[in-house]
Design an enzyme around this catalytic site. Sequence first.
Site, PDB file in Angstrom:
ATOM      1  N   ASP A  79       0.798  -1.263  -0.122  1.00 62.35           N
ATOM      2  CA  ASP A  79      -0.010   0.146   0.076  1.00 62.35           C
ATOM      3  C   ASP A  79       0.639   1.111  -0.065  1.00 62.35           C
ATOM      4  O   ASP A  79       0.424   2.305  -0.636  1.00 62.35           O
ATOM      5  CB  ASP A  79      -1.001   0.165   1.127  1.00 62.35           C
ATOM      6  CG  ASP A  79      -1.674  -1.130   1.376  1.00 62.35           C
ATOM      7  OD1 ASP A  79      -1.971  -1.843   0.149  1.00 62.35           O
ATOM      8  OD2 ASP A  79      -2.417  -1.430   2.233  1.00 62.35           O
TER       9      ASP A  79
HETATM   10  N1  LIG Z   1       2.368   0.999  10.484  1.00 65.27           N
HETATM   11  C1  LIG Z   1       1.171   1.598  10.983  1.00 65.27           C
HETATM   12  O1  LIG Z   1       1.171   2.155  12.152  1.00 65.27           O
HETATM   13  C2  LIG Z   1      -0.080   1.107  10.434  1.00 65.27           C
HETATM   14  C3  LIG Z   1      -1.211   1.131  11.188  1.00 65.27           C
HETATM   15  C4  LIG Z   1      -2.631   0.542  10.732  1.00 65.27           C
HETATM   16  C5  LIG Z   1      -2.478   0.319   9.481  1.00 65.27           C
HETATM   17  N2  LIG Z   1      -1.506   0.130   8.777  1.00 65.27           N
HETATM   18  C6  LIG Z   1      -1.465  -0.074   7.237  1.00 65.27           C
HETATM   19  O2  LIG Z   1      -0.697  -1.190   6.959  1.00 65.27           O
HETATM   20  C7  LIG Z   1      -0.280  -0.864   5.680  1.00 65.27           C
HETATM   21  C8  LIG Z   1       1.149  -1.188   5.605  1.00 65.27           C
HETATM   22  O3  LIG Z   1       1.648  -1.026   4.249  1.00 65.27           O
HETATM   23  P1  LIG Z   1       2.696  -1.964   3.778  1.00 65.27           P
HETATM   24  O4  LIG Z   1       3.003  -1.700   2.371  1.00 65.27           O
HETATM   25  O5  LIG Z   1       3.837  -1.911   4.778  1.00 65.27           O
HETATM   26  O6  LIG Z   1       2.234  -3.452   4.099  1.00 65.27           O
HETATM   27  P2  LIG Z   1       1.001  -4.016   3.134  1.00 65.27           P
HETATM   28  O7  LIG Z   1       0.454  -3.003   2.193  1.00 65.27           O
HETATM   29  O8  LIG Z   1       0.066  -4.423   4.151  1.00 65.27           O
HETATM   30  O9  LIG Z   1       1.705  -5.172   2.289  1.00 65.27           O
HETATM   31  C9  LIG Z   1       2.270  -6.275   2.781  1.00 65.27           C
HETATM   32  C10 LIG Z   1       2.676  -6.823   1.645  1.00 65.27           C
HETATM   33  O10 LIG Z   1       3.737  -7.985   2.074  1.00 65.27           O
HETATM   34  C11 LIG Z   1       3.653  -9.064   1.505  1.00 65.27           C
HETATM   35  N3  LIG Z   1       4.013 -10.137   2.363  1.00 65.27           N
HETATM   36  C12 LIG Z   1       3.337 -10.573   3.681  1.00 65.27           C
HETATM   37  N4  LIG Z   1       4.038 -11.607   4.124  1.00 65.27           N
HETATM   38  C13 LIG Z   1       5.205 -11.739   3.373  1.00 65.27           C
HETATM   39  C14 LIG Z   1       6.175 -12.429   3.343  1.00 65.27           C
HETATM   40  N5  LIG Z   1       6.384 -13.532   4.267  1.00 65.27           N
HETATM   41  N6  LIG Z   1       7.464 -12.520   2.498  1.00 65.27           N
HETATM   42  C15 LIG Z   1       7.083 -11.393   1.359  1.00 65.27           C
HETATM   43  N7  LIG Z   1       6.067 -10.679   1.375  1.00 65.27           N
HETATM   44  C16 LIG Z   1       5.354 -10.598   2.301  1.00 65.27           C
HETATM   45  C17 LIG Z   1       2.025  -9.223   1.228  1.00 65.27           C
HETATM   46  O11 LIG Z   1       2.037  -9.740  -0.197  1.00 65.27           O
HETATM   47  P3  LIG Z   1       1.942 -11.072  -0.498  1.00 65.27           P
HETATM   48  O12 LIG Z   1       0.826 -11.876   0.368  1.00 65.27           O
HETATM   49  O13 LIG Z   1       1.694 -11.387  -1.829  1.00 65.27           O
HETATM   50  O14 LIG Z   1       3.310 -11.887   0.031  1.00 65.27           O
HETATM   51  C18 LIG Z   1       1.707  -7.783   1.302  1.00 65.27           C
HETATM   52  O15 LIG Z   1       1.110  -7.334  -0.104  1.00 65.27           O
HETATM   53  C19 LIG Z   1      -0.939   0.385   5.090  1.00 65.27           C
HETATM   54  O16 LIG Z   1      -1.966   0.298   4.458  1.00 65.27           O
HETATM   55  C20 LIG Z   1      -1.183   1.029   6.503  1.00 65.27           C
HETATM   56  O17 LIG Z   1      -2.346   2.037   6.300  1.00 65.27           O
HETATM   57  C21 LIG Z   1      -0.330   0.657   9.281  1.00 65.27           C
END
Ligand SMILES: NC(=O)c1ccc[n+]([C@@H]2O[C@H](COP(=O)([O-])OP(=O)(O)OC[C@H]3O[C@@H](n4cnc5c(N)ncnc54)[C@H](OP(=O)(O)O)[C@@H]3O)[C@@H](O)[C@H]2O)c1
Lengths: 104, 104, 471, 471
Positions: free
Chosen positions: C390
Site C-alpha cells: 500500500d
Molecule cells: N504502520 C502503522 O502504524 C499502520 C497502522 C495501521 C494500518 N497500517 C496499514 O498497513 C499497511 C502497511 O503497508 P505496507 O506496504 O507496509 O504493507 P501492506 O500494504 O500490508 O503489504 C504487505 C505486503 O507484504 C507481502 N508479504 C506478506 N508476508 C510476506 C512474506 N512472508 N514475504 C514477503 N512478502 C510478504 C504481502 O504480499 P503477499 O501476500 O503476496 O506476500 C503484502 O502485499 C498500510 O496500508 C497502512 O495503512 C499501518
Amino acid sequence: MTRNLEVSLYIFVLASFIGYQVITRVPGLLHTPLMSLTNALSAISLVGSLILAGAREGSMTTMLGSVAVFASMTNVVSGFLITDRMLKMFRRREAPKKPGVTPQ
Amino acid sequence: MTRNLEVSLYIFVLASFIGYQVITRVPGLLHTPLMSLTNALSAISLVGSLILAGAREGSMTTMLGSVAVFASMTNVVSGFLITDRMLKMFRRREAPKKPGVTPQ
Amino acid sequence: MIAAISGRDAAITLIYLLAAACFILALKWLSHPTTARRGVLAGEIGMGAALVATLFNARIVEFQWIAIALVLGSALGVPLGLLVPMTAVPQRTALSHAFGALAAGLVGTAEFYLNKPDIEKTTMVALGLEVVLGFLTFTGSLMAAGKLQGIVRDRPWVYKGQNLVNLAILGSALVMVGLLVADPSRTVFFPIIILGSLVFGVMLVIRIGGADMPTVISLLNSYAGLSAAMMGFVLNNKLLIIAGALDGSSGLLLSIIMCRAMNRSFANVLFGGFGAEEARAGEVEQRPVRSVGPEETAMILDASRLVIVVPGYGMAAAQAQHKVRELSDLLMRRGIQVKFAIHPVAGRMPGHMNVLLAEANVPYDQLFDLDAVNPEFPLAEVVLVVGANDVVNPAARTDTASPIYGMPILDVDKAQSVIVVKRSMRSGFAGIDNELFYLEKTQMLFGDAKSILGEVVDELSRMPAKEGVSR
Amino acid sequence: MIAAISGRDAAITLIYLLAAACFILALKWLSHPTTARRGVLAGEIGMGAALVATLFNARIVEFQWIAIALVLGSALGVPLGLLVPMTAVPQRTALSHAFGALAAGLVGTAEFYLNKPDIEKTTMVALGLEVVLGFLTFTGSLMAAGKLQGIVRDRPWVYKGQNLVNLAILGSALVMVGLLVADPSRTVFFPIIILGSLVFGVMLVIRIGGADMPTVISLLNSYAGLSAAMMGFVLNNKLLIIAGALDGSSGLLLSIIMCRAMNRSFANVLFGGFGAEEARAGEVEQRPVRSVGPEETAMILDASRLVIVVPGYGMAAAQAQHKVRELSDLLMRRGIQVKFAIHPVAGRMPGHMNVLLAEANVPYDQLFDLDAVNPEFPLAEVVLVVGANDVVNPAARTDTASPIYGMPILDVDKAQSVIVVKRSMRSGFAGIDNELFYLEKTQMLFGDAKSILGEVVDELSRMPAKEGVSR
Ligand SMILES: NC(=O)c1ccc[n+]([C@@H]2O[C@H](COP(=O)([O-])OP(=O)(O)OC[C@H]3O[C@@H](n4cnc5c(N)ncnc54)[C@H](OP(=O)(O)O)[C@@H]3O)[C@@H](O)[C@H]2O)c1
Ligand SMILES: NC(=O)c1ccc[n+]([C@@H]2O[C@H](COP(=O)([O-])OP(=O)(O)OC[C@H]3O[C@@H](n4cnc5c(N)ncnc54)[C@H](OP(=O)(O)O)[C@@H]3O)[C@@H](O)[C@H]2O)c1
C-alpha cells in the site's frame, strides 16, 4: 466545584500542553519506543494502588489494591526494560561497517 | 509548607517547562515582538493590583493598588499595540514586488 | 485556606514533583536517539523515587500484600520486557494498556466503595470516567492483543445496527454514572457500569480488522492515560494527573499521525470495518507481470550505483530484516550506495520498520523518511521493495475511487527500475490492487522475503569483487 | 480537604484557566510570522477575560480608583504603543519592564502591610523575593532605558571594589528578608529592604555600557517575570504564576541566546564593564584602505549576479533601512539576486535587523540567518556591509586575544568582493579593529548609511535598464 478540582484542572491542562509539545518533537524513528515508554510512565498509577493495598481498610480494598499494584508493577518493569532494549539497538553509521555485529 | 505552596510549585514548574518549549521555537526573526508580547502578558499582575485598588482596606492599600493598576494597564495596552504593529510589518515575498508600498 | 501539611507529606509531595519533572524530561530526551536512553533513565529514577516515597505514606500500615504484589508484578514484567520478540511489540503494548487500565479501574472501584455514599459531585464525575475508561480499555486492549497474536480470530465481526447497540451500551453506562453523580448512594448502579464498560470494550474492538489494530491501540492508549489522569483527579494526586496527561496526549497524537498517514478519519477506523474490505478483496484478477529470479536480481543490484530499499509489513511478517541488512552490507562493500525509505505507516505500528531494522543493526542515519527520500527515487537505478504494498501504491495519487486515495506514498514508480519482493500477487492491508506491479520498469521477485533474499545474498557473495571500489 | 468555593469564584477560576491557555497559545503561535498576529489576539482575549472576571471578585467594593487608574494607564499606553519609533523599541521595552516590576513591588508592599504580623513563612519568602526583584528591576530598567535614550550618560561608571559594594547592598536586603521570615512583626526592616533593592537596581546597571543594555534588559525581563510569579505565590493566583513563569523563561532564554551569540558569560556582561573597553578603544591607528564612491558602487553592484547585504547597528543608527529596501528592489528589478544576511546579535537587540527591514517592507523570506547564509558568501560577487562591524569581524575566528574571539560571525571575508558602508574607520560596539576592512577584496564606502546609499540608489536608477532581464 472544589479547590482541589480547580487545581487538578490547571495541572491537567498544563501537562497536556507539555505532552503535546514534547511528543510532537519525537521523530517517527522512535515512535515505537515512545509507545512503550509513555506506557511505563502511566503505570505511576502504582502510587494510587499502593495506598489501597496497604491501608487495611477492608479485605476487598486490600484485594483490589493488591491486584492493581501487581498490574501496574508489571507495566513499570516490562515497560522500561523493553524500551531500553529497543533503544540499545539504534545505532549510528559506525557500527555496521564491520558486518555480522549482533545487536548487543 | 502549605498545600497552596505545593500547588504553586507544581504550576510554576510546569509553566516554566512550557515557557522553555514554546519560546525555543520562536525564530530569531520574531525575537523583538516576542519581548514585547511576553511583556504585555506578564502585565497580568493587573489582577493582583485591581483587588487591592478596589478592596477599601485603608487608603495606603488603595493608593499602592491604584498606582500598580496604572502601571500594569500601561503595559497591557502599549505591549499589545506595539507587538501587533511590528507583526503587521512582516511580509511574505509577494508584497514588495511592487516597490514603494508603505508599511500599512 | 492555609492548610499546613506535615513535614513527611511535604517531603513526599516534593519527591512527586521531582518525579513529574523526570517524566517530562524522559519524553523530552526521547526526541533524539542519542539522548533517548538517558530519557529512560530519567523515567526510571522518577518512578523509583515516587514508589519509595509512597511507601512512607501515613495511610499505609501493612506491607505484606504490597510486597507480594510487587514481587509477582516484577516476576511477570521481566520476561514481558526481555523475552518478547520485536515483531510481537504491538501485542505487548496492547497487553500493557490492558494492565494499566485494569489498575485504574480497580482503584476507582475501591475508592467508590470506600467513600460512598458521600462523594462530592465533581469527584464522582472523575471517578465515573476513570472506571468506564479503565474497564473498557481493559477488555478492548485484551481483544486487540488477542487479535494481533492470532488468539482471537482477526476477521472483523460485523452485523447490521452494530454501532447502535454499541452506543446503547456505552450510553447506558454513562447515564448511570450521571445518576450516581446526582446521588452516590445508588450503589447498585456501580457494578452495572463496570459490566457495561467491559462489554463495550469487547464490542468496540471485535468489529475491527487486525490491520487497524495499531490505530485502535494508540487510541486505547490515550484512554488509559486519561483514566489514570482521572484517578489523579479523584485522589487529587498531581503526579498522576501529569503522567496520565502525558500518556493520553502521546496516544492521541500517535493515532492522529497514523490516521493522517493513512488519510483516514477516526470514525472510519472505528466504525468503517476497514478490515472487512481486506477480506473481500483478498484475491485480485490475474494480469501479466514480469517476474525475476534471485540470480538476475543480484546482478541488477550489483550493476547500480544507488539502491533504495523500501521495507513493508512483509519484511516484518517474514522476519527478513537481518537478511535485508546482510544484503545492504554486501552492496555497500561493493561500492553501491544503499538507502532505506521508511513510510510512516509501513508495517503495522508507528516506527515498526525502524525498530526492526535497528534490531538488524542497520544504522539509523541510513533510514530516510517520506519527505527526505521521495526526491531521490528518480536518481535510483533500482528500488528494492521488500514486502511493502500500500505504501508504494500509485493509486493513492491518481485513483480518487481508491480507499487509500490521498494517502502520501513513496514515489517508487518514479525510479528507473523496481524489484518487488512478495510471495504472490495478493493485495496488502488495504485490500486493493497495485498498478506499480504491472509497470514496464517493475519486476516481481516472488517468494518469502527471508528465504528469497537469502538466495540473493548468496548469489551476490559468490560474485567476484569489483576492482578499485571504495566507499 | 474539600474546600468548596462559590459559583462566582468557580467561574472566575475557570476564566483564569482559559486566560492561561490563551497566553500559552499566544506564545506558541508566535513561532511563525503567519500565525503570530493570531497569537497577539489570543493574548488580548485572555487578558481581557481575566480583567473583566477579576472585577467580579467579591473583595472589590469600590471602583472609582480602578476606573481612574485604568483610564490613565490606557491614556499613557496608547502613545507608548503606537507612536514609539521602531528604533526606540529597546528603550520602550526597558520602560515597560520598569512599570511591570513596579506594580509587582507595590502589590507586594501592600500585601505585607495588610497581612502582617501573621504571615506564613513560605509566603513571606515569596513576598520578600517579589519585593526585592520588583524594586531592583524597577530602578534597573529605568536606568537602562535612560542610558539607551541618552538621558543617563552611557559611559559605564566603574570604581574599585564596586562589585563588593553592590553585593553588600543586595546581601543585606536579603538578610533582612530572612529576618522577616523568622518574625514578620519586625516591620521596620521592610522599608529598608525596599530602599536596598532600589539602590541595588541603580548600582547594577550604572556600571554597564549602553551597548550591553539589551542583554541586561532581557535579564531584567526575566526578573520582572519571576517577581510576577512570586506575586502569584503570595496571592496563590495560578494565572499569575503561569504568566510570570512564561515571561521569566522568555527573558532568560533571550539573554542566554545573546550571550551565546556574543560568546560571553552573564558574569562578563554584568561585571565585565565591557562598555568601558569600547570607550578606551574608540580610536584605532590609521592603516591604508581602498575607498570607493557611490557611482562606482552602483556599477559594481549592477555587474553582479548575487548580492548579499549585511545590515548592522549602523543601519539602525542611520535609519537607512528604507534606502536599503529601495536599493534591493532596484537591483532585483535589474535581474540581480539580493539576499540579506542577519546575524543574531546584529544591531542592539535580538531581532533588531528583522524588525527594521520588515518596517521597510522587505519580505522576511529574503532574510537568512547565520547558518543558512554562511555557505553562500563564496558564491556572492559582492557583499554590501551596511553599518555592521563586529558581526563580520574575522578576528572572532582567528585572534584568540580578541574580546569577541569564538563569537560566530558572518563569513563576509569569504566573498569575492566586499563593500563596507560606514562613516569612518571607527570601531564598533566591541571597540576593536576589523581586519576585514583592510583586505584586498574590500572597499570602503564612507558616509552616513542613509545619505550615501541614497546616492547609490540615484546612480542605479539613472543607469539604462539591461536587456532581456527577468526575475
Ligand atoms: N504502520 C502503522 O502504524 C499502520 C497502522 C495501521 C494500518 N497500517 C496499514 O498497513 C499497511 C502497511 O503497508 P505496507 O506496504 O507496509 O504493507 P501492506 O500494504 O500490508 O503489504 C504487505 C505486503 O507484504 C507481502 N508479504 C506478506 N508476508 C510476506 C512474506 N512472508 N514475504 C514477503 N512478502 C510478504 C504481502 O504480499 P503477499 O501476500 O503476496 O506476500 C503484502 O502485499 C498500510 O496500508 C497502512 O495503512 C499501518
Ligand atoms: N543585537 C543584540 O541583541 C546585541 C545585544 C548586545 C550587544 N550587541 C553587540 O552589538 C554589536 C552589533 O554588531 P554590529 O556589527 O551590528 O554593529 P557594531 O559592531 O556596533 O558596528 C556598528 C558600525 O556601524 C557604523 N555606524 C554607526 N552609525 C552609522 C551611520 N549613521 N551610518 C553608517 N554607519 C554607521 C559604525 O562605524 P562608524 O562609526 O565608522 O560609522 C560601527 O562600526 C555586536 O558586537 C553585538 O555583540 C548586540
